[in-house]
Enzyme design. Sequence first.
Site, mmCIF file in Angstrom:
data_model
loop_
_atom_site.group_PDB
_atom_site.id
_atom_site.type_symbol
_atom_site.label_atom_id
_atom_site.label_comp_id
_atom_site.label_asym_id
_atom_site.label_seq_id
_atom_site.Cartn_x
_atom_site.Cartn_y
_atom_site.Cartn_z
ATOM 1 N N ASP A 35 0.860 -1.181 0.000
ATOM 2 C CA ASP A 35 0.000 0.000 0.000
ATOM 3 C C ASP A 35 0.895 1.229 0.000
ATOM 4 O OD1 ASP A 35 -2.165 -1.658 0.162
ATOM 5 O OD2 ASP A 35 -2.620 -1.249 2.273
ATOM 6 N N LYS A 57 -4.335 3.174 -3.138
ATOM 7 C CA LYS A 57 -5.643 3.644 -3.597
ATOM 8 C C LYS A 57 -5.463 5.043 -4.167
ATOM 9 C CE LYS A 57 -8.180 0.389 -1.121
ATOM 10 N NZ LYS A 57 -7.096 -0.575 -1.062
ATOM 11 N N MET A 172 -8.828 8.045 9.622
ATOM 12 C CA MET A 172 -9.559 8.307 8.377
ATOM 13 C C MET A 172 -10.720 9.283 8.593
ATOM 14 S SD MET A 172 -9.612 4.463 6.769
ATOM 15 C CE MET A 172 -9.986 3.576 8.276
HETATM 16 N N1 SAH Z 1 -3.501 -0.112 9.894
HETATM 17 C C1 SAH Z 1 -3.174 1.279 10.061
HETATM 18 C C2 SAH Z 1 -4.383 2.167 9.823
HETATM 19 C C3 SAH Z 1 -4.950 2.061 8.423
HETATM 20 S S1 SAH Z 1 -6.277 3.157 8.134
HETATM 21 C C4 SAH Z 1 -2.555 1.511 11.450
HETATM 22 O O1 SAH Z 1 -2.570 0.604 12.289
HETATM 23 O O2 SAH Z 1 -1.993 2.574 11.672
HETATM 24 C C5 SAH Z 1 -5.449 4.559 7.470
HETATM 25 C C6 SAH Z 1 -5.446 5.692 8.458
HETATM 26 O O3 SAH Z 1 -4.435 5.507 9.438
HETATM 27 C C7 SAH Z 1 -5.130 7.048 7.878
HETATM 28 O O4 SAH Z 1 -6.231 7.617 7.225
HETATM 29 C C8 SAH Z 1 -4.771 7.813 9.137
HETATM 30 O O5 SAH Z 1 -5.923 8.140 9.875
HETATM 31 C C9 SAH Z 1 -4.015 6.761 9.922
HETATM 32 N N2 SAH Z 1 -2.536 6.871 9.768
HETATM 33 C C10 SAH Z 1 -1.712 5.884 9.422
HETATM 34 N N3 SAH Z 1 -0.427 6.285 9.437
HETATM 35 C C11 SAH Z 1 -0.448 7.589 9.835
HETATM 36 C C12 SAH Z 1 0.545 8.569 10.058
HETATM 37 N N4 SAH Z 1 1.841 8.314 9.904
HETATM 38 N N5 SAH Z 1 0.147 9.812 10.458
HETATM 39 C C13 SAH Z 1 -1.145 10.101 10.640
HETATM 40 N N6 SAH Z 1 -2.133 9.205 10.429
HETATM 41 C C14 SAH Z 1 -1.800 7.964 10.044
#
Ligand code: SAH
Length: 266
Positions: A35, A57, A172
Amino acid sequence: MTGKVWLVGSGPGGTGLLTLRAREVIDRAEVILYDQLPGEEILSTLPGHAELIDCGKYGGDHTLEQDEIEALMLDRALSGRRVVRLKGGDPFLFGRGGEEIDTLRANGVPCEVVPGVTSAIAVPAAVGIAVTHRKYASQVTVITGHEDPGKPESALEWEALAKLSGTLVILMGVKNLGKITEILTGYGKDRNTPVAIIERGLRADQRVTTGVLSDISEHAKKAGVRPPAIIVIGDVVRMYREDLPGLIPPEGENSSFLEISGRNKD
Ligand code: SAH
């Protein structure tokens, strides 16, 4: 012979928070379906000898649908290859990792999960916010803000969420922020509850916007806040200090009150 799939979490971005196990399986992979969320710092270290398949995406024609991603993953594994499915954060928190495991199981493909550091906890930590703290919050709730909260068929219990004490962490949630704050205050959550939004946490261009429930949406609009971002709602946001993070000390300065590891400093 059937190959194997490793479902790997990359952490929130930055090679410092990629686990040793993740590094090991990535380096030995023959196929990597990745991803975009892991970010450039990690994606630029993917081994050149592997078949690299971008599953990001983008909207429009170049996006692989979830069933196409799963079909590719199955195809490569069933032809005997070592496949890594690389996702941001932890693969089982809003990453559709659960569905991918179901598909692998149903097709008899061996699979190993390599958990990752989730952004839900690590990104607030990057700006000094502990999602629980004896003084402020004894519970934390993590939700997706992806769904329009106004929809009657919303899978989230907004009324219950508004009444909960403790910390609310929203992933998100940027697009629906206005609707989310409206519905929470509509169900009686204190309009003065502190809120922080951390964009691109633990990356070089991390940025924080703060406010309270009643004005954060306006601040976010003015600042042009964009995903990926973590929204933290609750009294723990009082722990945020602009001068505190000390993640990337200015050139030549290495004393900082609190340092959070994982983000590369050069
Ligand atoms: N599996 C991931 C989350 C996936 S959903 C986890 O455990 O972190 C995707 C969302 O994760 C993004 O829209 C945002 O809200 C958050 N996200 C992931 N990495 C981030 C980062 N470095 N900084 C801010 N938000 C982050």
